[in-house]
Design a protein around this motif. Structure first.
Motif, PDB file in Angstrom:
ATOM      1  N   MET A 190      15.189  70.863  59.732  1.00 38.31           N
ATOM      2  CA  MET A 190      16.464  70.332  59.235  1.00 38.31           C
ATOM      3  C   MET A 190      17.370  70.013  60.426  1.00 38.31           C
ATOM      4  O   MET A 190      17.508  70.831  61.333  1.00 38.31           O
ATOM      5  CB  MET A 190      17.140  71.353  58.299  1.00 38.31           C
ATOM      6  CG  MET A 190      18.446  70.850  57.699  1.00 38.31           C
ATOM      7  SD  MET A 190      19.213  72.082  56.611  1.00 38.31           S
ATOM      8  CE  MET A 190      18.032  72.154  55.281  1.00 38.31           C
ATOM      9  N   ASN A 191      17.989  68.819  60.407  1.00 34.75           N
ATOM     10  CA  ASN A 191      18.854  68.428  61.513  1.00 34.75           C
ATOM     11  C   ASN A 191      20.207  69.117  61.417  1.00 34.75           C
ATOM     12  O   ASN A 191      20.507  69.863  60.480  1.00 34.75           O
ATOM     13  CB  ASN A 191      19.020  66.907  61.545  1.00 34.75           C
ATOM     14  CG  ASN A 191      19.524  66.363  60.201  1.00 34.75           C
ATOM     15  OD1 ASN A 191      20.064  67.110  59.396  1.00 34.75           O
ATOM     16  ND2 ASN A 191      19.333  65.072  59.984  1.00 34.75           N
ATOM     17  N   ARG A 192      21.071  68.842  62.404  1.00 28.86           N
ATOM     18  CA  ARG A 192      22.370  69.508  62.467  1.00 28.86           C
ATOM     19  C   ARG A 192      23.273  69.088  61.301  1.00 28.86           C
ATOM     20  O   ARG A 192      24.025  69.897  60.760  1.00 28.86           O
ATOM     21  CB  ARG A 192      23.029  69.185  63.803  1.00 28.86           C
ATOM     22  CG  ARG A 192      24.372  69.860  63.996  1.00 28.86           C
ATOM     23  CD  ARG A 192      24.920  69.585  65.383  1.00 28.86           C
ATOM     24  NE  ARG A 192      24.021  70.110  66.405  1.00 28.86           N
ATOM     25  CZ  ARG A 192      24.260  69.989  67.716  1.00 28.86           C
ATOM     26  NH1 ARG A 192      25.354  69.343  68.141  1.00 28.86           N
ATOM     27  NH2 ARG A 192      23.406  70.492  68.590  1.00 28.86           N
ATOM     28  N   PHE A 193      23.207  67.834  60.894  1.00 32.40           N
ATOM     29  CA  PHE A 193      24.042  67.377  59.792  1.00 32.40           C
ATOM     30  C   PHE A 193      23.660  68.082  58.491  1.00 32.40           C
ATOM     31  O   PHE A 193      24.533  68.497  57.708  1.00 32.40           O
ATOM     32  CB  PHE A 193      23.897  65.855  59.641  1.00 32.40           C
ATOM     33  CG  PHE A 193      24.713  65.279  58.511  1.00 32.40           C
ATOM     34  CD1 PHE A 193      26.093  65.167  58.612  1.00 32.40           C
ATOM     35  CD2 PHE A 193      24.083  64.874  57.346  1.00 32.40           C
ATOM     36  CE1 PHE A 193      26.839  64.642  57.568  1.00 32.40           C
ATOM     37  CE2 PHE A 193      24.824  64.344  56.298  1.00 32.40           C
ATOM     38  CZ  PHE A 193      26.210  64.234  56.409  1.00 32.40           C
ATOM     39  N   GLY A 194      22.360  68.228  58.251  1.00 36.17           N
ATOM     40  CA  GLY A 194      21.922  68.928  57.045  1.00 36.17           C
ATOM     41  C   GLY A 194      22.337  70.386  57.041  1.00 36.17           C
ATOM     42  O   GLY A 194      22.741  70.926  56.006  1.00 36.17           O
ATOM     43  N   LYS A 195      22.236  71.038  58.198  1.00 35.06           N
ATOM     44  CA  LYS A 195      22.675  72.432  58.280  1.00 35.06           C
ATOM     45  C   LYS A 195      24.175  72.558  58.041  1.00 35.06           C
ATOM     46  O   LYS A 195      24.639  73.499  57.399  1.00 35.06           O
ATOM     47  CB  LYS A 195      22.307  73.007  59.648  1.00 35.06           C
ATOM     48  CG  LYS A 195      20.814  73.140  59.885  1.00 35.06           C
ATOM     49  CD  LYS A 195      20.533  73.712  61.254  1.00 35.06           C
ATOM     50  CE  LYS A 195      19.036  73.847  61.508  1.00 35.06           C
ATOM     51  NZ  LYS A 195      18.745  74.380  62.850  1.00 35.06           N
TER      52      LYS A 195
END
Length: 288
Positions: free
Chosen positions: A1-6
Motif C-alpha cells: 500500500m502506498n503512502r496515500f492509501g495509508k
C-alpha cells in the motif's frame, strides 16, 4: 500500500474513533450526572475513561515485555468498564433526560452500589494508571538487539578476523545455492601435485594440497602414464634391491620411484615384510 492509501486508512480510523467517542461521551456524561457530578465534571468524565483507553493503546504500541502486558490489562479493564456503563445507560431511561440530576443506576441495591463504585472509581484509577503508563513510556529504552536484517548486514560487513570461528549468518538469511558438480580429478594430476613436497619435509607438517575443482586442460595434463600398485611395487623392488632393510624408508622409496608419500609408506611396509620373510626362510633353504 502506498503512502496515500495509508493516509486515507488512518484518516478513516480517526473519523470512526471520533464518532464512537461522541456516542460513548453522551452515555458516560449522563452516568456521571446520576452519581452526583456537576455539569463541568460530567462533561469531562468521558475524557477520563475513554481518554485513558487511548493512552493505554499508545503505551501498548511503545512498551515491551511486562510493561506492555500491564498496558494491555489497563486497556482491557477500562474498555470493559466503559462498555458496562454504556449498557447501564441504555437500560435506565431516567438517565436519558437532563431534568434528572440524581438517580439510581439499578433497582437492586447491591447492583446499584457496585455500579456507583465502578463509576466513581474510574477517575481515581485514571490518575494512578495514567501516571504509571506515562512513567513507563518515558523511562522505556528500546531494545539494543538489532533486527534480523541489521544483524545480517553487520555480519557481512565485518572482516574475517572479527567473525571468529562460530560466526554464522541467521538461518533466514542463508540461501541454499545449487550444488555445483565436481568432476573427478585424473589420478596422474593428483599424483603429480602430491609429489611436490620439499626435500626433508615431514609428512605431518605438509600443507594441504589444494585440489582442482574443475576439468584440467589437456595441455596441463601429465604425459606420464598412470602406474598401478603392482607396477609401483615392481619398480620399488628394482630400485631398492641393494638396500639394507634399515634403509627402507618411505622418503627414500618416494624419491626412488617418484610417487606420493602415502603410496611410498605402503611400498615400504610391503618391502619390509618381503625382506623379513626372505630372511627367515633363508636358513631353512641352506639346511635342505
Amino acid at each position: 500500500m502506498n503512502r496515500f492509501g495509508k493516509g486515507l486508512l488512518v484518516l478513516a480510523l480517526v473519523v470512526v474513533v471520533a464518532m464512537a467517542f461522541r456516542v460513548s461521551w453522551n452515555a458516560l456524561r449522563d452516568v456521571a450526572t446520576a452519581t452526583g457530578a456537576d455539569g463541568t465534571a460530567a462533561t469531562l468524565y468521558p475524557f477520563v475513561v475513554d481518554g485513558l483507553m487511548a493512552l493505554a493503546l499508545v503505551a501498548t504500541l511503545v512498551l515491551t515485555g511486562d510493561a506492555r502486558r500491564f498496558a494491555l490489562r489497563v486497556l482491557a479493564t477500562y474498555t470493559l468498564a466503559s462498555l458496562v456503563l454504556n449498557y447501564v445507560h441504555g437500560l435506565v431511561p431516567e438517565l436519558h433526560g437532563r431534568s434528572v440530576d440524581w438517580s439510581r443506576l439499578a433497582d437492586w441495591d447491591p447492583a446499584n452500589w457496585a455500579l456507583v463504585l465502578l463509576a466513581t472509581s474510574l477517575p481515581v484509577g485514571s490518575i494512578y494508571f495514567g501516571s504509571d503508563l506515562v512513567a513507563k513510556v518515558l523511562h522505556h529504552r528500546p531494545d539494543p538487539t538489532p533486527t534480523l536484517v541489521e544483524s545480517a548486514e553487520i555480519t557481512v560487513n565485518r572482516s574475517t578476523c572479527d567473525l571468529g570461528e562460530h560466526a554464522e549468518l541467521p538461518a533466514a538469511q542463508v540461501e541454499e545455492l545449487p550444488a555445483r558438480p565436481v568432476e573427478p580429478v585424473p589420478a596422474a594430476v593428483e599424483e603429480e601435485e602430491s609429489e611436490r613436497v620439499p626435500v626433508g619435509a615431514v609428512a605431518a607438517d605438509q600443507p594441504r594440497v589444494r585440489r582442482a575443482t574443475g576439468r584440467v586442460p589437456v595441455v596441463a595434463r601429465s604425459s606420464r602414464p598412470v602406474r598401478t600398485a603392482e607396477e609401483l611395487l615392481i619398480e620399488a623392488r628394482e630400485a631398492t634391491a641393494g638396500w639394507a632393510i634399515e634403509k627402507l624408508t618411505a622418503e627414500g622409496i618416494r624419491k626412488a620411484v617418484r610417487t606420493s608419500p602415502a603410496k611410498a609408506r605402503v611400498l615400504r611396509e610391503t618391502l619390509r615384510v618381503e625382506r623379513s620373510t626372505a630372511a627367515e626362510s633363508l636358513p631353512v633353504a641352506e639346511g635342505a
